[in-house]
Design a protein around this motif. Structure first.
Motif, short mmCIF file in Angstrom:
data_model
loop_
_atom_site.label_atom_id
_atom_site.label_comp_id
_atom_site.label_asym_id
_atom_site.label_seq_id
_atom_site.Cartn_x
_atom_site.Cartn_y
_atom_site.Cartn_z
N GLU A 315 0.83 -1.20 0.00
CA GLU A 315 0.00 0.00 0.00
C GLU A 315 0.87 1.26 0.00
O GLU A 315 1.82 1.36 0.78
CB GLU A 315 -0.92 0.02 1.21
N ARG A 633 -5.90 6.44 -3.60
CA ARG A 633 -6.53 5.25 -3.01
C ARG A 633 -7.66 4.75 -3.91
O ARG A 633 -7.84 3.53 -4.08
CB ARG A 633 -7.05 5.60 -1.62
N ASP A 636 -6.13 2.77 -6.68
CA ASP A 636 -5.68 1.46 -6.21
C ASP A 636 -6.85 0.49 -6.05
O ASP A 636 -6.75 -0.69 -6.40
CB ASP A 636 -4.94 1.60 -4.88
N GLU A 637 -7.96 0.97 -5.51
CA GLU A 637 -9.12 0.10 -5.31
C GLU A 637 -9.73 -0.33 -6.64
O GLU A 637 -10.25 -1.44 -6.77
CB GLU A 637 -10.15 0.81 -4.43
N SER A 641 -6.91 -6.67 -6.86
CA SER A 641 -5.75 -7.47 -6.46
C SER A 641 -5.42 -8.58 -7.45
O SER A 641 -4.68 -9.51 -7.13
CB SER A 641 -6.00 -8.11 -5.09
#
Length: 803
Positions: A315, A633, A636-637, A641
């Motif tokens: 992160e 953020r 990133d979200e 993943s």
């Protein structure tokens, strides 16, 4: 011959007393020497008694007494030195000598150093046998093993007097010792020489109680651990004069079976790693559990740049703010020059360890506030990368850890070189992609932006996705995202050309549909069968109005301030490079402060297992649940993943906040009359007085005179004067119809009647320049205003002066 534990320090008898829990006494644990001493030592001392040993244990201060205090008739001296510190008292070291004045000041310092040495040995062993309760377990290696040799180093000359025990530990015959400190350093392991040299450099004098462990190579090839403690003696002027030190055998600190197993596990993991990412991941997986590090980062060294291959945790908020500013794709990459301490370590090529609170630049100190280790990764005679380990809580480095990290660095460096040979395609793709995408994003007034790019994990891993954020004139900004067909070096090359062309067309001042139309004709004229999709947004930062153009690309996604998300209905044209007759209509949308605008490529919303409709629905759901306060953020979200990607992924996020203070603007069409400059000056004066700008009035009028004069004298066609007041700056811009940029003269003859205009503009301006426009150019100047000079700005913002 009498045993002398400290050699030249002269102690005839040495003993250690340790406390017994709940007993209130110090019991004799071990004693060495004493055959020539008539004074006897008891088996125990009462901690609350009046003996020097009890006093030293209670107060933590050495006690020095002579025969009179000991009720002895012979010549005898005794010293009682506490072992440990106030947080944990381990016992007392007692030394006795058959002399009335045996312990002068220098010898007392040496004995205190030896006491520190013994205490360190007891602590190290106690930590390993914590589960045991017998008193003997505290003694560990024993006084015989902890024998220390003494030396005196004259700092000015570098001459050293070392006793026989020091020379014995180094494996140097007494008759061959030349009293040069370099002779001892020649026996020291190369990785440990910098640490030894640092204590005699300016600012590197030893800290009281600090122990330095290092390795030496004996003549028979044996590698042995030694420990060093030293103190500096000063002359009458307060300058360092001599260093007193004690060197002892520290072989009991050799790597344990656990540490050897760590190296073996890492070696096994690296043997099966075939890519740079796999090598980096193996380092994290093997080292993090035994070292309990809070952060681990591995980076390659490419020229003068650090290219990060893995960060754990991944992160961005877990890493320093300076690293987050470089976070343009999956990991940041930055110049080594931005971290001078790290650059110095890489140049030296040796493992460097910093204790808690070390004074480092923020980019390193914030990685390990409780302790930081920097491991240069060597291979083939050069440094190929670096591994960083940081701890949040206090972490003290022992000699075992230095040995472990040094062995680790060599293994990882060799593994990186092997992975490069097996993964040359990935390296080429990474370098090519990095060189074609923007390194940084501009700072925007009234908005925050973030971008993320991830290459495909299949194939060559180089594709045609690109993005850009382009500041334009009059408070506008262009946002671009695109995708060239295919995954190849050719696709990446076309991508770079298209990104450059669109930026050039946008900066020239063309409207969005014309920019995309020009890019379409350019791609059609290239010798390629590839096509590209693109989404282009021209956003007016003052008014919040955005004009969208879509060329075969996915529609933008909006998140409104109330959390509602939607795919924008933007009328689209064909992909670029398909049709010369393609039309690219404009769609206008108003944005309110707090709105999130997301541009993305199809790799984020579509794959072999994910239909496009479901992917866009997922994007909307993630965007609705995200916190709009942090654009990074949110990006990133949106990425999620997923570790396996069939296609490149690019996403650009903009949070529109609106401009709190809007710039005030005024315009004037300059007529080509003999007194045109006078009218331009009058217009400027009226406007600035209305805006409350008075202090810099003369400077502004001079700049207007020169720029307007140049435009009328050297160009044909329309000339326009634009004035913009924003924050603490006044911008003066003159547009003309000539594409030829102004040239500042290198020198001007004093008898010349012209040529000084641009020199005056440069001297009067905080900054100035020239930018091309469609069919011409703009020459501009910015003037800094004094604080509080915008008295009438709010009133003027409601409407400029009457024209």
């Amino acid at each position: 011959m009498t045993t002398r534990v400290l050699g030249s320090s002269g102690a005839e008898l040495t003993a250690v007393y340790v406390p017994v829990e709940g007993d209130g006494e110090l019991h004799l644990a071990e004693m060495v020497g004493g055959s020539g001493v008539r004074f006897g030592l008891p088996a125990s001392y009462d901690v609350s008694g009046n003996s020097p040993v009890a006093a030293a244990f209670r107060t933590g201060r050495p006690q020095w007494v002579g025969a009179a205090e000991l009720d002895e008739h012979g010549e005898v001296s005794l010293g009682a030195l506490p072992l440990g510190d106030d947080t944990r008292r381990l016992g007392c070291l007692v030394v006795v000598d058959q002399s009335a004045h045996a312990f002068d000041e220098d010898r007392r310092h040496l004995l205190e150093l030896h006491a520190d040495q013994v205490a360190a040995g007891l602590e190290a062993v106690a930590a390993r046998v914590m589960a045991r309760t017998e008193r003997q377990s505290l003694l560990g290696p024993g006084l015989g093993t902890l024998r220390g040799g003494a030396f005196t180093l004259v700092l000015r000359t570098g001459r050293i007097d070392a006793d026989a025990l020091v020379l014995e530990l180094f494996g140097i015959p007494q008759q061959e010792f030349d009293r040069r400190v370099e002779t001892l350093l020649e026996r020291t392991a190369p990785d440990d020489v910098p640490a030894l040299m640092s204590i005699v450099e300016p600012g590197g004098l030893p800290v009281s109680g600090q122990q330095l462990s290092f390795r030496i190579r004996r003549p028979n090839g044996e590698l042995r651990w030694l420990s060093l403690r030293c103190r500096v003696r000063y002359d009458a002027d307060g300058a360092p004069e001599r260093m007193l030190g004690v060197v002892a055998d520290a072989s009991y600190l050799r790597p344990s079976a656990d540490e050897v197993s760590v190296v073996q596990r890492l070696s096994t993991a690296l043997a099966g790693a075939t890519t740079i990412r796999e090598v980096s991941r193996a380092v994290v997986d093997v080292l993090r559990p035994p070292l309990a590090a809070s952060r681990i980062g591995v980076a390659e060294l490419e020229a003068d740049r650090l290219v990060v291959t893995v960060l754990d945790p991944p992160e961005p908020e877990s890493w320093p703010a300076s690293w987050q500013r470089e976070w343009r794709s999956e990991w940041p990459d930055a110049s080594c020059h931005a971290l001078p301490t790290l650059e110095g370590v890489l140049r030296g090529g040796h493992v460097a360890l910093w204790p808690p609170g070390a004074e480092l630049e923020p980019g390193l100190a914030d990685i390990g506030p409780g302790g930081l280790a920097i491991l240069p990764l060597p291979a083939e005679g050069r440094v190929v990368g670096v591994c960083l380990l940081g701890w949040d809580t206090e972490h003290r480095f022992g000699p075992e850890e230095r040995s472990l990290l040094t062995a680790t660095a060599g293994l990882v460096g060799q593994a990186l070189v092997r992975a490069h040979a097996l993964d040359a395609g990935h390296e080429l793709a990474t370098m090519l992609q990095r060189s074609l995408l923007p390194r940084t994003l501009p700072t925007l007034a009234g908005a925050a932006t973030a971008v993320r790019y991830l290459p495909a994990t299949m194939g060559l891993e180089v594709g045609g996705d690109w993005y850009d954020v382009i500041p334009l004139s009059d408070g506008h900004v262009a946002l671009v995202i695109g995708d060239v067909e295919g995954h190849s070096a050719g696709a990446a090359t076309i991508m770079g050309q298209m990104r450059t062309a669109i930026r050039a067309y946008a900066v020239e001042g063309h409207p969005p549909d014309v920019v995309i139309a020009h890019a379409n004709r350019l791609l059609l004229g290239m010798e390629t069968d590839l096509f590209a999709t693109c989404a282009y947004v021209d956003l007016d930062m003052e008014e919040g109005i955005a004009w969208f153009v879509r060329a075969g690309h996915l529609p933008p996604v909006l998140r409104h301030p109330d959390g509602r998300t939607e795919e924008l209905t933007v009328e689209g044209g064909p992909p670029l490079g398909v049709s010369a007759e393609g039309e690219f209509p404009l769609t206008e949308v108003g944005l309110t402060p707090g709105t999130l605008l997301v541009l993305l490529t199809d790799g984020l919303a579509e794959s072999a297992s994910l239909p496009l409709e479901d992917g866009m629905r997922r994007v909307c759901e993630v965007l609705a649940a995200a916190d709009p306060a942090d654009a990074g953020r949110v990006a990133d979200e949106l990425l999620g993943s997923a570790k396996r990607r069939d296609d490149d992924v690019a996403v650009l996020v903009l949070r529109y906040d609106g401009m709190r203070v809007r710039p005030t603007r005024a315009h004037w069409a300059v007529w080509r009359l003999p007194d045109a400059v006078m009218h331009a000056r009058r217009f400027t004066g009226r406007t600035l007085r209305t805006w409350g700008v008075t202090e810099e009035m003369d400077v502004a009028l001079l700049v207007v005179s020169e720029l307007v004069t140049n435009a009328i004298a050297h160009t044909q066609g329309e000339v326009r004067l634009d004035l913009t007041l924003a924050a603490d700056r006044l911008r003066i811009a003159v547009n003309d119809a000539s594409p030829r940029a102004p040239v500042k003269p290198a020198s001007v003859d004093w008898e010349a009647t012209g040529g000084r205009g641009l020199l005056l503009v440069e001297a009067m301006s905080a900054s100035w320049g020239s930018v091309p426009l469609s069919g011409g150019k703009q020459v501009w100047s910015e003037i800094s205003l004094q604080p509080g000079e915008r008295i009438g700005t709010a009133r003027a913002g409601e409407g400029g002066p009457a024209l």
